[in-house]
Scaffold this active site. Sequence first.
Site, PDB file in Angstrom:
ATOM      1  N   HIS A 194       1.961   4.514  -2.692  1.00 26.47           N
ATOM      2  CA  HIS A 194       2.056   6.285  -2.788  1.00 26.47           C
ATOM      3  C   HIS A 194       3.286   6.214  -3.380  1.00 26.47           C
ATOM      4  CE1 HIS A 194      -1.461   7.131  -0.359  1.00 26.47           C
ATOM      5  NE2 HIS A 194      -1.169   6.257   0.621  1.00 26.47           N
ATOM      6  N   HIS A 197       3.280   6.347  -7.107  1.00 29.51           N
ATOM      7  CA  HIS A 197       2.488   7.608  -7.531  1.00 29.51           C
ATOM      8  C   HIS A 197       3.396   8.835  -7.515  1.00 29.51           C
ATOM      9  CE1 HIS A 197      -1.433  10.122  -6.748  1.00 29.51           C
ATOM     10  NE2 HIS A 197      -1.006  10.120  -8.026  1.00 29.51           N
ATOM     11  N   HIS A 233       0.990  -1.240  -0.090  1.00 31.07           N
ATOM     12  CA  HIS A 233       0.035   0.074  -0.026  1.00 31.07           C
ATOM     13  C   HIS A 233       0.806   1.331  -0.079  1.00 31.07           C
ATOM     14  CE1 HIS A 233      -3.449   2.554   1.299  1.00 31.07           C
ATOM     15  NE2 HIS A 233      -2.542   3.255   1.929  1.00 31.07           N
ATOM     16  N   GLU A 234       1.657   1.366   1.002  1.00 35.05           N
ATOM     17  CA  GLU A 234       2.572   2.527   1.074  1.00 35.05           C
ATOM     18  C   GLU A 234       3.465   2.681  -0.163  1.00 35.05           C
ATOM     19  OE1 GLU A 234       2.081   4.863   3.046  1.00 35.05           O
ATOM     20  OE2 GLU A 234       0.758   3.798   4.365  1.00 35.05           O
TER      21      GLU A 234
END
Length: 724
Positions: A497, A500, A493-494
Amino acid sequence: MTPTPSQAQTASAATATAPANNPLLAAWAGPYGGVPAFDKVQVNQFKPALEAAMAENLREIDAIANNKQAATFENTIAALERAGQRLDEVRTVYGIWSGTLSTPEVQAIEREMSPRMAAFSDQINQNEPLFRRIEAVYNSPEKKKLTPEQQRLSWLYYNNFVRSGAKLDAKAKSRLSEINQQLAGLFTKFSQNVLADETDSVLVLSTAADMAGLPTSLRNDAATAATSRKLGGAAGAITNTRSSIEPFLTYSDQRKLREKAWRMYYNRGDNGGAHDNNAIITDILQLRAERAKLLGYKTHAHWRLDNTMAKTPEAAMELMEQVWTPAVARVKEEVADMQALARKEGAGADFKIEPWDYRYYAEKVRKARYDLDQNEVKQYLQLDKMREGMFWVAGELFNFNFSPITNVPVYHPDVKVWEVKDKTTGQHVGLWYFDPYARPGKRSGAWMNAYRKQERMDGKPVTTIVSNNSNFVKGKEGEPTLISWTDATTLFHEFGHALHGLSSNVTYPSLSGTSVVRDYVEFPSQVLENWLPTPQVLQKFAVHYQTGKPIPQALVDRIEKASTFNEGFATTEFLASALIDMKLHLAGDQKIDADKFERETLAQLGMPREIVMRHRTPQFSHVFSSDGYSAGYYSYLWSVVLAADAYSAFTEAGGPYDKAVGQRLTKHIFSVGNTVDPAEAYRKFRGRDPKIDALMKERGFPMTAKKASAAPAKPVKKAAGKKS
């Protein structure tokens, strides 16, 4: 408003007293376009560096605001994008120390500087000549000649200034600034109180019997923690972080110790005394309500959601309530299964599942029903191997290559750094810093930071620097760190980021990377979680820490079969926090007792007594350590609707590594930052608005007659926000 002569004198004095050799004020130098000089930082340098950098930024703002030439995009909006670079760099390093190396000395600086930095921001946001120039550019007929990205940036500045009170009268502006300064101080106190309870509290396991039920890896971690804390004679220690508490609650056979651990963790900030956060929460809510009214909004929730995808609190509540009902129904089924198993094992007829029992008996039910033991899975999840798996996924989806480097300074020995390049061209993309382990002075949880944003203003490409931060319990020297399936999911999940940020391909830094609206920023991170359970990742990187053999297909099949197990618990504990957050901020200016409000609201919602909020109000740092996720914790659910629907685009095509869909994901979602309205960006990727169907299927919940949507009724331009 422009700085007064006395303010200007103060700024000049700050510059004069700042040490000439303060490394925080030096431009980032070295390879890769420059990197933070972490090895030269001393805590006593932060205050003078912040003062000097703020003074410099005010001079830059003054020059823009008082430019005698007519306002244009170049001399106003672009000039604002160029301003404040030194301050950004100082704040970046200061933020790292605040979040990961927080000592009493750092905390003292935070308490002093937080209100001053809030006042500084208001000096800029309330600068009338500056706003008149921004407004002139925004309303100019010439705007249509700008590029779409320039037009969006002009709108962003205008909208952000208006939302920050630029149109208020002098009296209202003064009060608004007072509120912001008071809030900044309260946010700092809240964060430091939570950190104190996390750092100071530990569950001592005195004897070997206290370790009953714990797997070997957790026993070793507990022993290491006891040694590092110098708890002579103790068999082990459970630190007050989620990565330590949750495994203990899952495996410990000692019910009384489970209760102690549970209370230690879920009562952070709620123990009375110097570190109690309840009165702080009351004050924060009152000030937020007053600020919202000053700005012309009904409540803080209406102000916060006005520039999001949801647009209104009502839309967010509709989505949450649609998922709440089936989630709670599932919890009742889960509790019945656990209750039956407990009695089968000899529990008395009056035995009831308590919150500190939930994970323990859920794991037993999982093992009985699916022949799946989380600890068995953990033997195949080595932190280093999972990291390599993430890199491989990034190579397949984004064409990135990660190579470890040692030619840049780090702020702690645990931190490692990788250079990211394009696999095809070899072109440098950015740097990825990884800070994986828990330690005293490091805030709990997992998050991503952008040390430097990607941009290419003035024809000069600037590459990004990003970091991921976790709180894994560090194992013995020379032994691999084993993590749970949940922790591996969080790791992906992290990293979403981070990808992104690394994928960003825009011109202006304010529109770069993760600088998107709150209920969209979690979408790229949520969607990347889907690649952890893919066979390609598990077969290559989920290998046994002793034998090196890949995870057996039979175990993978059992993981898949149990994929919706315990979703009632996971969804309900999250939604309880999200609903409390929203209802607190819809309550207006009524004076709220946080504990009482939490207790009574959960009862009204029908919260199962066997579950507690994922983040109880007195420790809800997402909401009360800043404005970041206030009235915005729903964003995770909003984003996961997008993520589930987006991943369906892969499964409907050639599978999770379908090249065409992957290219669309990069082109329309990961690379565009905030240059495109998020609803429009999603439609370009998916060809339609998102649907909730994939999420409900993913969690094993039945579809209801009325389907909520995670998209506005029509495209609405939004302002940017960021936090990970």
